[in-house]
Design an enzyme around this catalytic site. Structure first.
Site, PDB file in Angstrom:
ATOM      1  N   HIS A 273      39.865  37.383  51.019  1.00 61.30           N
ATOM      2  CA  HIS A 273      38.918  38.478  50.789  1.00 61.30           C
ATOM      3  C   HIS A 273      38.010  38.668  52.010  1.00 61.30           C
ATOM      4  O   HIS A 273      36.806  38.895  51.876  1.00 61.30           O
ATOM      5  CB  HIS A 273      38.076  38.216  49.533  1.00 61.30           C
ATOM      6  N   ASP A 336      38.759  32.393  45.830  1.00 59.75           N
ATOM      7  CA  ASP A 336      39.788  32.911  44.921  1.00 59.75           C
ATOM      8  C   ASP A 336      40.837  33.712  45.682  1.00 59.75           C
ATOM      9  O   ASP A 336      40.593  34.211  46.778  1.00 59.75           O
ATOM     10  CB  ASP A 336      39.150  33.787  43.848  1.00 59.75           C
ATOM     11  N   GLU A 337      41.996  33.845  45.085  1.00 64.34           N
ATOM     12  CA  GLU A 337      43.065  34.744  45.553  1.00 64.34           C
ATOM     13  C   GLU A 337      43.340  34.603  47.042  1.00 64.34           C
ATOM     14  O   GLU A 337      43.572  35.591  47.742  1.00 64.34           O
ATOM     15  CB  GLU A 337      42.726  36.193  45.183  1.00 64.34           C
ATOM     16  N   ALA A 338      43.334  33.362  47.538  1.00 64.92           N
ATOM     17  CA  ALA A 338      43.622  33.105  48.955  1.00 64.92           C
ATOM     18  C   ALA A 338      45.134  32.983  49.142  1.00 64.92           C
ATOM     19  O   ALA A 338      45.645  31.963  49.633  1.00 64.92           O
ATOM     20  CB  ALA A 338      42.893  31.846  49.414  1.00 64.92           C
ATOM     21  N   HIS A 339      45.848  34.034  48.768  1.00 63.96           N
ATOM     22  CA  HIS A 339      47.308  33.983  48.749  1.00 63.96           C
ATOM     23  C   HIS A 339      47.911  33.922  50.150  1.00 63.96           C
ATOM     24  O   HIS A 339      49.076  33.521  50.307  1.00 63.96           O
ATOM     25  CB  HIS A 339      47.864  35.198  48.008  1.00 63.96           C
TER      26      HIS A 339
END
Length: 531
Positions: A273, A336-339
């Site tokens: 993000h 979060d969401e550190a894909h």
């Protein structure tokens, strides 16, 4: 004005005595005071009884002892009550048992903690007692709700202004009762944030989590990296102009929140993000090339460059400057969401960043993916999973809690205020399903996450993501009527939890919101009074 009103009343009485038709009876709402147990959040203990107190033109707000903080709470209360009542309501440090008394310390305040209060009402007056100023302020919010909804209007109203007789003794279940506002997807001004703070305060929320950075925008000035705000903050979802807070803007938000006894929790999301930061400084990218600014709504595509030394120079500067501004104990580092970050890099990154937060005197909060790394001692994980979250992920969070990591609960299919109410909701998203008012309220934080010790639960938070929200009206429509339910879960004892009783108390908030000019969703699940 008072004399003219009295003269008008006498003329009406005279007219009634001349044999003309009787004056219509007052509506029940004007005759009866709100019962002490009909507020939101539900108080811990209520003992009704005795005569009600009626606020009148001789009422004073008394602050025995003259504490400056208590006087500020009294001034706040006077500011709420004066416009609608039309009364002067002078604040005085002279002792007395009549009127409205705000008493800090003394008899009956032991055991109330940092935010608890006692409210006693009789025909002579109302006394709010607390051990700390925050407790006085929470008691004032209860007093507001015990008065007719019209007290929230900013023009003079007819009254009467009665407070039911009896006593409330009230303390919160959890010390962390938060709401998050995403100012990154769409930017919201200082004035808009203040408006939300005032709405949160009415329901005894005590934390404002500000999501200050994301792919779409960086929203706080950092002197050592100025392009973060001036360039990274120059747009938003859909390509609007964006914006950012100067340090003075941020200080004003902090000051205003503190005046309502809310602590601000700033969040800088990382390592994912981060497109707004990566676009602002090419050296933060592994390939040394800055990507373009982003105005879409996809997630998981950006990452700080974990191997680069400059990444940690950058993080140290950002955390140092924000920590220096922020008086509260927490700094949220996202996670979060550190894909686009490998698991190995993610663990390495968190091992390096958490000590930086501690170095500048703050405690770490991270989204619950932090539990997949090595949470620092004293760290708090914010759980945002939902019914479809895998058992393995839930167990990972619960195991971390057993080892001492605190938990803030924000289950997406219960507490996310940006989820649509139903298929017809014009705003919001539905990836976690539709979240009606009952579903948002009807869960117990103490037992929600299987395997997590009850004592690991720090509290609850209601996040509001703003991919589809652009205005204060949008915020209010999605937050109300669900936010008061999350606030009640955080404040009230589990024994008070009952949807059928709660929806009646919630319905009674509708006229108050109307009086405040708050545009809420009139959910068919709630028996709202007719307008």
């Amino acid at each position: 004005m008072r004399r003219r009103r009295l003269l008008f009343s006498l003329l009406l009485i005279a007219a009634a005595g001349m044999g003309t038709a009787a004056a219509p009876p007052q509506p029940a709402a004007a005759r009866a005071a709100t019962p002490l147990d009909q507020v939101v959040p539900a108080p811990a203990s209520v003992r009704p009884g005795g005569d009600p107190y009626t606020i009148g033109d001789r009422t004073r707000i008394r602050v025995p002892g003259g504490s400056d903080k208590a006087k500020r709470v009294a001034g706040y209360l006077a500011g709420v009550l004066r416009p609608a009542t039309g009364y002067d309501l002078p604040v005085t440090t002279r002792s007395g048992k009549d009127g409205i008394v705000l008493r800090l310390g003394g008899h009956g305040t032991k055991g109330l903690g940092a935010e608890g209060y006692r409210l006693s009402s009789s025909g002579r007056g109302v006394t709010i007692s607390a051990g700390r100023p925050a407790g006085l302020f929470r008691g004032v919010q209860t007093l507001r709700q015990l008065l007719p909804a019209a007290v929230e209007k900013r023009t003079e109203q007819p009254g009467p202004w009665r407070v039911a007789g009896g006593e409330i003794a009230d303390t919160p279940r959890y010390g962390y009762r938060g709401a998050m506002l995403d100012v990154s997807r769409h930017f919201f001004t200082v004035a808009q944030v203040k408006r939300y703070i005032d709405q949160l305060a009415l329901y005894k929320v005590n934390k404002l989590h500000l999501h200050l950075s994301d792919d779409q925008g960086w929203r706080i000035a950092i002197n050592s990296w100025p392009r973060l705000a001036t360039y990274g903050g120059s747009t938003q979802v859909g390509g609007g102009p964006g914006g950012y807070y100067t340090k003075d803007d941020y200080r004003e938000i902090l000051r205003y929140a503190a005046s309502r006894y809310l602590t601000v929790v700033p969040e800088i999301d990382m390592p994912g993000h981060t497109n707004a930061a990566l676009a602002s400084y090419a050296e933060l990218n592994c390939n040394g090339v800055a990507p373009p600014l982003y105005t879409g709504t996809n997630v998981g595509f950006s990452s700080l460059c974990v191997p680069k030394k400059v990444t940690y120079d950058f993080i140290d500067d950002v955390i140092r400057e924000i920590a220096a501004l922020t008086p509260g104990p927490y700094l949220h580092i996202g996670g979060d969401e550190a894909h686009s970050t490998s698991h190995e890099d993610y663990v390495t990154f968190m091992d390096k960043v958490q000590p930086v937060v501690a170095k500048y005197g703050k405690k770490v909060i991270g989204w619950h993916q932090l539990t997949g790394a090595r949470p620092a001692k004293g760290a708090v994980a914010q759980y945002w999973g939902y019914d479809k979250t895998s058992p393995e992920e839930r167990a990972q969070v619960a195991d971390a809690a057993k080892k001492g990591t605190g938990l803030i609960l924000s289950p997406a299919d219960r507490g996310y205020l940006d989820m649509k109410y139903d298929k017809d909701t014009p705003l919001g998203l539905n990836w976690a399903g539709y979240v009606g008012v009952e579903r948002s309220y009807d869960w117990d934080p103490g037992t929600y996450l299987a395997g997590a010790p009850a004592e690991s639960i720090v509290g609850v938070e209601a996040p509001l993501w703003t991919e589809t929200l652009k205005t204060s009206a949008h915020i209010e429509y999605m937050a109300f009527p669900r936010l008061p339910g999350i606030a009640e879960l955080g404040w009230s004892p589990a024994t008070t939890h009952d949807w059928d009783a709660y929806k009646e108390r919630l319905a009674a908030q509708g006229p108050r919101w109307d009086a405040m000019g708050l545009g809420y969703y009139r959910s068919p699940e709630v028996p709202w009074p007719a307008r």
